[in-house]
Structure formats: C-alpha cells, structure tokens
Design an enzyme around this catalytic site. Sequence first.
Site, PDB file in Angstrom:
ATOM      1  N   TRP A 124       0.474  -1.822  -0.073  1.00  0.00           N
ATOM      2  CA  TRP A 124      -0.038   0.049   0.107  1.00  0.00           C
ATOM      3  C   TRP A 124       1.157   1.086   0.195  1.00  0.00           C
ATOM      4  CZ3 TRP A 124      -2.404   2.206   4.592  1.00  0.00           C
ATOM      5  CH2 TRP A 124      -0.901   2.490   5.866  1.00  0.00           C
ATOM      6  N   ASP A 125       2.324   0.939   0.074  1.00  0.00           N
ATOM      7  CA  ASP A 125       2.965   2.060   0.127  1.00  0.00           C
ATOM      8  C   ASP A 125       3.136   2.686  -0.487  1.00  0.00           C
ATOM      9  OD1 ASP A 125       3.688  -0.322   2.073  1.00  0.00           O
ATOM     10  OD2 ASP A 125       5.808   0.403   2.189  1.00  0.00           O
ATOM     11  N   GLU A 263       0.152  -3.599  12.984  1.00  0.00           N
ATOM     12  CA  GLU A 263       0.361  -5.037  12.746  1.00  0.00           C
ATOM     13  C   GLU A 263       0.798  -5.447  13.723  1.00  0.00           C
ATOM     14  OE1 GLU A 263       3.259  -4.496   9.498  1.00  0.00           O
ATOM     15  OE2 GLU A 263       1.746  -4.534   7.995  1.00  0.00           O
ATOM     16  N   LYS A 375       1.929  -0.247  16.325  1.00  0.00           N
ATOM     17  CA  LYS A 375       2.842  -0.145  15.703  1.00  0.00           C
ATOM     18  C   LYS A 375       2.766   1.557  14.524  1.00  0.00           C
ATOM     19  CE  LYS A 375       5.102  -2.726  12.140  1.00  0.00           C
ATOM     20  NZ  LYS A 375       5.599  -3.923  11.110  1.00  0.00           N
ATOM     21  N   GLN A 376       1.768   1.509  14.159  1.00  0.00           N
ATOM     22  CA  GLN A 376       2.007   2.770  13.611  1.00  0.00           C
ATOM     23  C   GLN A 376       0.517   3.244  13.090  1.00  0.00           C
ATOM     24  OE1 GLN A 376       2.669  -0.412   9.715  1.00  0.00           O
ATOM     25  NE2 GLN A 376       2.052   1.483   8.651  1.00  0.00           N
TER      26      GLN A 376
HETATM   27  O1  IFM Z   1       3.614  -1.625   3.591  1.00  0.00           O
HETATM   28  C1  IFM Z   1       4.085  -1.224   4.965  1.00  0.00           C
HETATM   29  C2  IFM Z   1       3.848  -1.950   6.268  1.00  0.00           C
HETATM   30  O2  IFM Z   1       2.844  -1.216   6.533  1.00  0.00           O
HETATM   31  C3  IFM Z   1       4.654  -1.978   7.238  1.00  0.00           C
HETATM   32  N1  IFM Z   1       5.896  -3.237   7.062  1.00  0.00           N
HETATM   33  C4  IFM Z   1       6.739  -2.730   5.875  1.00  0.00           C
HETATM   34  C5  IFM Z   1       5.216  -2.784   4.565  1.00  0.00           C
HETATM   35  C6  IFM Z   1       6.712  -2.044   3.644  1.00  0.00           C
HETATM   36  O3  IFM Z   1       7.017  -1.071   3.550  1.00  0.00           O
END
Ligand code: IFM
Length: 544
Positions: A124-125, A263, A375-376
Amino acid sequence: MVAAIKSERWPPSSWNRWPGCVGIRTVARGDDSEAGHRDPGGAVRDALEQARRIGWNRVLDAHQAAWAERWHCSDIEVEGDAAAQQALRFATYHLNSAANPMDERVSIGARALTGESYLGHVFWDTEIYLLPFYILTWPKAARSLLMYRHRTLDGARAKAARLGWRGALYAWESAGTGDEATPQWVHGAGGKIIEVLCGTQEQHISADVAYAVWQYWEATGDDAFLLDAGAEIILETARFWASRAVAEADGQRHIRGIIGPDEYHETVDDNAYTNGMARWNLRRGLDVASLLRQQWPERWADLGGLLALDDAELAEWQVAADTLATGFDAKSGLFEQFAGFHGLEAIDLAPYAGRDVPLDVVFGRDRTQSAQVIKQADVVALLALLPGDFDQRTTELNFRHYEPMCGHGSTLSRVMHALVAARLGDTEMALHYFQTAAAIDLADLGGVSAGGVHVAALGGLWQVAMFGFAGLSLHGGTLAFDPHLPVGWRSLGFRVQWRGRRLKVRIKRDDRRFDASLEAGEPMTLFVGGAPHELHPGHALRLP
Ligand code: IFM
C-alpha cells in the site's frame, strides 16, 4: 519488450582515469514474459547503436534535460531550514528515480530500486505514500502506476474468490502478476517460526488502491483513465467490501478477522481504518456507478454488463456503507481502533522514548498484542486520508489520544503523524516527526538503510510539506491551501499540476504572504484559507 533503457557516459567524468577516452554503457532490462521475450539483447544493441550515432554528448544532454524537467516540476524550496531542504531534495530525487511512466506493468517496491529488502514487492506504500507526489507533479507516472493495479486486477479477483469473497482483494505484497506474494512465515527471535497473516488479513489494501484511483481522477480529470481502468477497480473493490462486511444481529455490518495498519494486533474485528476506508470505497463505488450511468451510459452498459452489476447489488452496497460499524463513540468522540482495543493493557510509553529497538521487541510479542501499543498510524492514518470526513474536534481528540500510544515500529508512521499534527496547527510536533522521518535514511535511524531507501517515508515527507505545511487539499474537486509553516521556515515554494494546469506557489511565513501564478492551463478558482480567488495566466495572485 524492453522496459527500461538507460545510456550514460562511461566511465563517469569524475573518474578521470582515462582522460580523452570515453564510451557509452547501455543498460536494458527485458521481462516481457507475455510475449516470451526475456532477452533484452536486441533492444540494448539498438539503443547502443543509436547512442553511438548521436554521440555521448547528446546522450548526456538528453539525460540532463530529462532531469532538469523533473526538477522543474517537482522541486520544493525551503528557506530558513537547510536540513529540511536537504531532506525534501533527497526525497524528491528518489521519488523521481523510482517511477517509469513508460511501463504499465511495473509498480514501485517498498525500497524502490535501491535495495533488496522486501524483494521489490509492492505494498500500500505506493498508493497511499507515493501516489500523491506523482499525481501532483508527474501525472503520467501516476497513471502508469495505477495501470499496474488494473493489469493485476485478475490476481485480486482470484484472491477474493479463493478466500470466499466477491470482487477484488489486492495482494498485500504484489509482484508481476498480482498474485499474493507475502511470505507465509518468517523466523522470529530464537529461530521460532512465526506465521505471517498479512497476506490474508491485511485487506485495507483494496480500499487504498481505490482511494488512489479516485485521487488521481479528481486531481487530473483524466476521464479516459476512469472509463478504461479506474472505474473497474473502484467497482470491483467496492463489491469486495460489500461481500466482506457481514450483517449481524445488531443490525450493523462487521468486518471480522482483520489486520489494520497497526500490524501488532492480528485477527481483530472492525478495525477503524479498514472499516472507514471500506465505507469510503463503497460510497465511491456508488458514485462511479451513477457518474457513468449519467455521463457515459454506453460505457456503463458495457462495464455493468461485464461485471454483471445490477441495481439490486448497488442498493446492497448502499446498505453496507450505511450500516458498517465504525467504532465511533459519540460520547467520547473517539474511534476505537478495533473492537476491544480500549480494554487492553494501557502502557505509558514515555519512559521508552529514545529506545532504538521496536516496542514489540521491548515488550515481547504476546504482551504487545494484548496492550494498547500501536505499531504505526492507524486511526491517525484514517484522519490523514479523509480529512473532510472529520471535524476539527474529532481529529484533535483522536490524534491526541492515539499519538502517545504509537511506537512508530514502521517507517511509514511518523510522516502520517507529522501530516495530521501540521493540519491541526501543531507545527512544532509536526516538525519533530518530519525531522525524525527524514533521519530514517539520511542518518540510517533504524540501521537498515543498506536494504534500500524507505521510499514510502520519502513520499510521506513530500506529503507533510504539501498537505501539512502548505495545507494543500484536493477534496471535493477543488484545489485549496491552508498553510501552517513551522517556525524557522521563512518560505516554502513549489509547483503542482492540477487538471491540466501547472501552478507555481510560494508561501512566506513572516509576512504571511501567499503568492501563486498559473504557468500553464486554463483560468481556475483557487481556495486559500477557505476563500476563493481567481487565477489567470499571466496574472500573479498575491495575498497578504
Ligand atoms: O507496507 C509496510 C507496512 O505497513 C509495514 N511494514 C513494512 C511494509 C512495507 O514498507
């Protein structure tokens, strides 16, 4: 077919080993498995021959002209903050290097072409972190990246069907065909095998792709793309969510067994980001259907027929969108990140600031999973992507609630926090997140830049400058600015492309000036601080 040919002076002038002795090295890559031609030899010989014919000076001139054009369209100038200027130019360089507008069969891997981490897989980046840069500075490249998703739609349909749903569920990690490429397990601490569930559970990717398609269409007005490819993506992803969100006894639809952007928490129900984006996707599916029906009835007849989409199914999407659980509690004004999140162990993360290992390593996997440790950006990402859907109070409340719980265990996280903080006017916090995000590769913050640059974070830096500090927004079919420059940034200057126009903008902090001019394209209305202003070619707009 040859996907990329690059010719350059060889050896580079900086070597100076063989003064007067110059050749041309040509590199080509061939990967047209459809036509069965994997050998790029013929094309590379042709390119070399052509380069020899015109001579290396002209090859070099063409190369320099191409770069000059890219810098002209995408450079950001920051006066007053040399470090921020360096970070944005570093980001702009990598973003321009990563895309290939000539090849619709490829997208951009998590480390672009700079390293092998994540094996070049596409996440999704690309749609959420990178596409805005291309949409606003290089629409041709944006279109090609979205065409990659159209070409891989069959893989997404197959994945949805394999898991028992309808429509299109894109691969969490995508490669050449669009088939799921996420590894099924990895080695954890002590050699323990850990199952990777993202390939089946991290499903927000489908809404993320639809979001990028809509953003591209809104910003470019490229109807041909919408008709040929974009509409099909939005309709098939909407169809996926309608089948994925199941009606339950409480009268609501629920999306269970999911992983959101955070995640650290797996197999959760009603992740606020996923449900919020799914609802958005369903509504855009309905918008696309009615737009096509009204403006392009023939195309609607074709596409509706091809997808076997009827009114009953569209009515079902409406119900799904209207009854999908959101996790919003009107009393507190908070979204719950997923059902049950508020009941997990609360951990004060302040004492762990400055650590250099991720929080799931500090606390261990089991405790992290049962704690309010994120995590984010998750709810924060929802606020960032759909700013028009939330009022200032809701954004402020949720941002202040979730920001202290986040460990930024992904390099994608800080830029989202910076963006929302900037929109809220908290430029000090925004600048702090901007600076730490810039350090990811420039200072090798996580010690893993050898695997390649974190191109999503670089795209995010560009977005912080544009959507955060310049306050650019594209929502509702208009181009608007609501600037909040950080202390120390005397001015911010850039160009953007919007619906066939190119605008040049400079925002000055100290004398609170906003200057814009239309370098190409038709007159338009530009909103600054909520007020409309007419912009005409040859007439600069100067606002105090
Ligand atoms: O897409 C990301 C994910 O959100 C977190 N881990 C790394 C991936 C790739 O950058």
